[in-house]
Scaffold this active site. Structure first.
Site, short mmCIF file in Angstrom:
data_model
loop_
_atom_site.label_atom_id
_atom_site.label_comp_id
_atom_site.label_asym_id
_atom_site.label_seq_id
_atom_site.Cartn_x
_atom_site.Cartn_y
_atom_site.Cartn_z
N LEU A 53 28.26 39.65 72.04
CA LEU A 53 27.72 39.41 70.70
C LEU A 53 27.93 37.98 70.22
O LEU A 53 27.33 37.58 69.23
CB LEU A 53 28.38 40.36 69.69
CG LEU A 53 28.27 41.86 69.97
CD1 LEU A 53 29.13 42.64 68.98
CD2 LEU A 53 26.83 42.32 69.89
N TYR A 103 17.22 27.32 68.42
CA TYR A 103 17.90 28.61 68.42
C TYR A 103 17.21 29.58 69.38
O TYR A 103 17.86 30.21 70.23
CB TYR A 103 17.93 29.19 67.01
CG TYR A 103 18.51 30.58 66.94
CD1 TYR A 103 19.88 30.78 67.13
CD2 TYR A 103 17.70 31.69 66.69
CE1 TYR A 103 20.42 32.06 67.06
CE2 TYR A 103 18.24 32.97 66.63
CZ TYR A 103 19.59 33.16 66.82
OH TYR A 103 20.13 34.41 66.77
N LYS A 107 18.66 31.36 72.90
CA LYS A 107 18.76 32.80 73.11
C LYS A 107 18.00 33.22 74.36
O LYS A 107 18.44 34.10 75.11
CB LYS A 107 18.24 33.55 71.88
CG LYS A 107 18.99 33.28 70.60
CD LYS A 107 20.47 33.60 70.70
CE LYS A 107 20.76 35.08 70.56
NZ LYS A 107 22.21 35.34 70.49
N ASN A 132 16.38 40.90 62.06
CA ASN A 132 17.44 40.64 61.08
C ASN A 132 18.34 41.87 60.96
O ASN A 132 17.85 42.97 60.67
CB ASN A 132 16.83 40.32 59.72
CG ASN A 132 16.06 39.02 59.74
OD1 ASN A 132 16.63 37.95 59.75
ND2 ASN A 132 14.74 39.12 59.76
N GLY A 281 39.01 77.55 20.95
CA GLY A 281 38.22 78.25 19.94
C GLY A 281 36.87 77.63 19.65
O GLY A 281 36.06 78.23 18.93
N VAL A 282 36.58 76.46 20.17
CA VAL A 282 35.33 75.77 19.89
C VAL A 282 34.18 76.38 20.70
O VAL A 282 34.34 76.69 21.87
CB VAL A 282 35.45 74.26 20.20
CG1 VAL A 282 34.09 73.59 20.25
CG2 VAL A 282 36.34 73.59 19.16
#
Length: 368
Positions: A53, A103, A107, A132, A281-282
């Site tokens: 890599l 580049y 490669k 990408n 109680g609500v």
């Protein structure tokens, strides 16, 4: 299985090394920028598989493209040949390998080196021409516009778009790593070309708008559709760039004499999630819906749910508590309420199948 990962401190390398660490029976041997060629020779002798890599993306001097991308690959191939072992080698190349720029040419030279290794020594070789790649741990302002946009938007920095219609080809780093792992376990003699799926396409303008929408979710509470595909991968990437100061965020809290009501999350087409409390109680509720449905889950405390049919006046009641997880669902056409029957504050989680619309609330007051 000892897997030599070159470029182990790079973007894809870090993701691969972490994944290898999760797998029983695998050990990652790491070679990174600054390590010596002598150490590379030693690592090659120890490796059962090599994932290459290492590469140069944005050097200060374009000569580094040839030196690293091509030169290091030739050195690696020579070390494999010298080992007199047919060590499977996986190369991460680029879709730019056919382009006439420094580049791309570097490669392509790297590809030629591993192709020669396969031809002359019948070494197993797989070449991936990657578009990408995006995902967590990618360096912003370096080799991924997704990383740059995600980092800047997450940190309230501006982004720049020269051509919003420019199309991007993308693959997600988790998919890249998963594909590499499959190749590690099924290497075959000779030269092969690998592909990573799925591959996504999106314009720069669409990418920026999507990442900005992720940021805006915290204010609107309406989530993007982040459960699958490109949106899922982009969201995971965006969140990975949040600074620690943004790991948490506050929600509006509506408080009255009955308790509190807090909306947590809304979805475009699957409703919203909230919670409320009720003091002893609500009683809360006392209304019916024509189409809206809700699911209640008492997390803490004891509750009585009462129902009355709006046409027949049939009534029904049931009891539930936080001691036994149980969902109570409201039914259109039945007015309903919930009462805290315990001595402590009651906490209830609530899902509604639609986002509350004040202009059209589909909530009609009616005592049970």
């Amino acid at each position: 299985m000892r897997v030599l990962v070159t470029g182990s401190r790079g973007f894809i390398g870090k993701n691969l090394v972490v994944r290898l660490g999760e797998l029983a029976g695998f050990e990652a041997l790491q070679f990174a920028r600054g390590d010596s060629e002598e150490s590379l020779q030693t690592l090659v002798r120890e490796a059962g598989v090599i994932v290459h890599l290492a590469g140069e993306n944005r050097p200060k001097d374009v000569a580094a493209f040839a030196e690293v991308n091509a030169g290091l690959t030739r050195t690696l191939c020579a070390a494999v040949a010298a080992s007199r072992r047919k060590i499977p080698l996986i190369l991460a190349s680029s879709i730019q390998a056919d382009l006439a720029n420094p580049y791309g040419e570097s490669k392509r030279s790297a590809e030629l080196a591993v192709e020669q290794l396969a031809a002359e020594h019948t070494n197993p070789v797989v070449i991936f021409r990657l578009p990408n790649v995006f995902g967590k741990w990618c360096k912003p302002n370096y080799n991924s516009v997704v990383a740059t946009f995600s980092h800047n938007i997450a940190n309230d920095l501006p982004i720049r778009i020269n051509d919003p219609s420019a199309m991007l080809r993308l693959v997600y780093v988790d998919d890249v790593v998963s594909t590499i792992l499959r190749e590690i376990e099924s290497t075959a003699p000779g030269l092969r070309r690998g592909t990573v799926n799925p591959e996504y396409s999106i314009t720069l303008g669409e990418l920026a708008a999507q990442i900005e929408a992720f940021r805006n979710c915290r204010a609107s509470l309406v989530s993007e559709r982040v459960g699958a595909g490109l949106t899922r991968a982009l969201y995971a990437t965006y969140v990975s760039y949040l600074p620690t100061t943004k790991f948490a965020y506050d929600l509006p809290c509506h408080r009255d004499a009955r308790g509190v009501f807090v909306e947590m999350l809304k979805t475009p087409d699957c409703g919203q999630f909230s919670f409320f409390t009720a003091l002893p109680g609500v009683t809360r509720g006392g209304h019916y819906h024509h189409s809206k449905t809700e699911k209640f889950l008492v997390i803490k405390g004891s509750a009585r749910f009462k129902f009355r049919h709006m046409v027949t006046n049939e009534t029904y009641e049931l009891f539930t508590s936080g001691e036994q997880p149980r969902v109570v669902e409201t039914v259109p056409g039945w007015t309903h309420d919930i009462t805290n029957m315990g001595a402590e504050e009651m906490i209830v989680m609530l899902w509604a199948n639609e986002i509350f619309d004040r202009a059209h609330p589909d909530t009609v007051s009616s005592k049970v």
